[in-house]
Design a protein around this motif. Structure first.
Motif, PDB file in Angstrom:
ATOM      1  N   PRO A  83      -9.409  15.046  -2.768  1.00  0.00           N
ATOM      2  CA  PRO A  83     -10.535  15.561  -3.566  1.00  0.00           C
ATOM      3  C   PRO A  83     -10.866  14.654  -4.758  1.00  0.00           C
ATOM      4  N   CYS A  84      -9.891  13.944  -5.299  1.00  0.00           N
ATOM      5  CA  CYS A  84     -10.176  13.002  -6.385  1.00  0.00           C
ATOM      6  C   CYS A  84     -10.098  11.552  -5.919  1.00  0.00           C
ATOM      7  N   HIS A  85      -9.034  11.237  -5.142  1.00  0.00           N
ATOM      8  CA  HIS A  85      -8.819   9.833  -4.799  1.00  0.00           C
ATOM      9  C   HIS A  85      -9.660   9.371  -3.611  1.00  0.00           C
ATOM     10  N   GLY A  86     -10.336  10.299  -2.929  1.00  0.00           N
ATOM     11  CA  GLY A  86     -11.162   9.940  -1.781  1.00  0.00           C
ATOM     12  C   GLY A  86     -10.302   9.715  -0.549  1.00  0.00           C
ATOM     13  N   ALA A  87     -10.907   9.867   0.631  1.00  0.00           N
ATOM     14  CA  ALA A  87     -10.146   9.770   1.876  1.00  0.00           C
ATOM     15  C   ALA A  87      -9.512   8.394   2.037  1.00  0.00           C
ATOM     16  N   GLY A  88     -10.145   7.350   1.490  1.00  0.00           N
ATOM     17  CA  GLY A  88      -9.629   5.996   1.645  1.00  0.00           C
ATOM     18  C   GLY A  88      -8.793   5.540   0.451  1.00  0.00           C
ATOM     19  N   GLY A  89      -8.691   6.376  -0.593  1.00  0.00           N
ATOM     20  CA  GLY A  89      -7.881   6.018  -1.758  1.00  0.00           C
ATOM     21  C   GLY A  89      -8.614   5.170  -2.787  1.00  0.00           C
ATOM     22  N   LEU A 111      -1.591  -1.583  -8.077  1.00  0.00           N
ATOM     23  CA  LEU A 111      -1.005  -0.464  -7.334  1.00  0.00           C
ATOM     24  C   LEU A 111      -0.478  -0.893  -5.964  1.00  0.00           C
ATOM     25  N   VAL A 112      -1.025  -1.985  -5.428  1.00  0.00           N
ATOM     26  CA  VAL A 112      -0.460  -2.508  -4.177  1.00  0.00           C
ATOM     27  C   VAL A 112       0.939  -3.047  -4.468  1.00  0.00           C
ATOM     28  N   ALA A 113       1.082  -3.650  -5.660  1.00  0.00           N
ATOM     29  CA  ALA A 113       2.382  -4.240  -6.015  1.00  0.00           C
ATOM     30  C   ALA A 113       3.369  -3.191  -6.537  1.00  0.00           C
ATOM     31  N   HIS A 118       6.980   4.627  -8.094  1.00  0.00           N
ATOM     32  CA  HIS A 118       5.880   4.876  -9.030  1.00  0.00           C
ATOM     33  C   HIS A 118       4.968   5.981  -8.491  1.00  0.00           C
ATOM     34  N   PHE A 119       4.632   5.902  -7.191  1.00  0.00           N
ATOM     35  CA  PHE A 119       3.748   6.913  -6.600  1.00  0.00           C
ATOM     36  C   PHE A 119       4.433   8.283  -6.595  1.00  0.00           C
ATOM     37  N   PHE A 120       5.718   8.273  -6.245  1.00  0.00           N
ATOM     38  CA  PHE A 120       6.482   9.528  -6.243  1.00  0.00           C
ATOM     39  C   PHE A 120       6.464  10.146  -7.647  1.00  0.00           C
ATOM     40  N   ASP A 121       6.679   9.315  -8.655  1.00  0.00           N
ATOM     41  CA  ASP A 121       6.744   9.808 -10.030  1.00  0.00           C
ATOM     42  C   ASP A 121       5.389  10.325 -10.517  1.00  0.00           C
ATOM     43  N   VAL A 122       4.314   9.638 -10.115  1.00  0.00           N
ATOM     44  CA  VAL A 122       2.986  10.096 -10.540  1.00  0.00           C
ATOM     45  C   VAL A 122       2.720  11.494  -9.956  1.00  0.00           C
ATOM     46  N   ILE A 123       3.096  11.708  -8.690  1.00  0.00           N
ATOM     47  CA  ILE A 123       2.891  13.045  -8.093  1.00  0.00           C
ATOM     48  C   ILE A 123       3.758  14.069  -8.842  1.00  0.00           C
ATOM     49  N   TYR A 148       2.064   7.643   3.450  1.00  0.00           N
ATOM     50  CA  TYR A 148       0.680   7.574   3.916  1.00  0.00           C
ATOM     51  C   TYR A 148      -0.160   6.671   3.016  1.00  0.00           C
ATOM     52  N   ILE A 149       0.094   6.713   1.695  1.00  0.00           N
ATOM     53  CA  ILE A 149      -0.651   5.830   0.783  1.00  0.00           C
ATOM     54  C   ILE A 149      -0.357   4.363   1.114  1.00  0.00           C
ATOM     55  N   ARG A 150       0.923   4.083   1.457  1.00  0.00           N
ATOM     56  CA  ARG A 150       1.276   2.717   1.858  1.00  0.00           C
ATOM     57  C   ARG A 150       0.500   2.307   3.104  1.00  0.00           C
TER      58      ARG A 150
END
Ligand code: HEC
Length: 175
Positions: A83-89, A111-113, A118-123, A148-150
């Protein structure tokens, strides 16, 4: 006479609605002189939720990467993040189009690097304007979303050389 009886009955019944509305009680977060603080009490020191240990374990033990995990991540991402990040991120989901600040695209080199943690912590903890999803997304699902983000990131950066030889022939045979 009948009218009078009905009227009296109506008056008597109207009183029933008051049952528990009128009684001495604290409102939520009201000042509570007895506790010398708010009526919402803090749990005693050392108290923890029944599933806290299991959750902590889930958070530190990353589940193995399988197609099932990725699929779960795809679903959870669609529900909680797109809903915020969009289907493609890219960060242009419907809520952002309605005024939420634009998050950095997942395809941004920073964010690719960034590492998976980091992603786990942001969630888990939220990040700037983004609030925490800890109460809605259990740790195992957080790992699924990270996977899935990867995959989303890889989908824009992978080259033909990344495809295993067996599947490469099939890909090249495609029209
Ligand atoms: C209600 C909108 C919203 C939802 C839903 C949302 N986010 Fe965010 N997210 C944001 C915003 C806004 C930012 C940028 C915050 C800032 O920079 O202040 C952000 C930032 C991020 C970042 C970038 C952090 C960085 O280092 O720049 C990641 C990663 C992220 N979100 C992951 C997720 C995941 C995973 C989910 C789903 C579980 C999710 N977000 C759900 C709004 C949202």
């Amino acid at each position: 006479m009948r009218t009078l009886v009905l009227l009296l009955a109506a008056l008597a019944l109207a009183g029933c609605d008051q049952n528990m509305e009128i009684q001495p009680k604290y409102g939520e977060y009201a000042k509570a002189p007895l506790f010398r603080s708010s009526s919402a009490r803090n749990p005693p020191a050392g108290a923890m939720a029944r599933d806290a240990l299991a959750r902590q374990q889930e958070a530190t033990q990353r589940p193995p990467l399988t197609a099932g995990l990725l699929d779960r991540g795809r679903q959870r991402f669609a529900i909680f993040c797109s809903p915020c990040h969009g289907a493609g991120g890219d960060g242009n989901g419907i809520i952002v189009q309605r005024g939420m600040p634009h998050p950095t695209s997942y395809h941004d080199p920073r964010l690719v690097a960034a590492d998976d943690q980091h992603f786990f912590d942001v969630i888990s903890d939220g990040y700037g304007a983004m609030y925490s999803y800890a109460s809605r997304v259990p740790p195992r699902d957080r790992w699924a979303i990270v996977a899935y983000i990867r995959a989303l990131q890889l989908s824009r950066r992978a080259s033909l050389d990344d495809v295993p030889p067996g599947q490469r022939a099939r890909l090249e045979a495609m029209p």
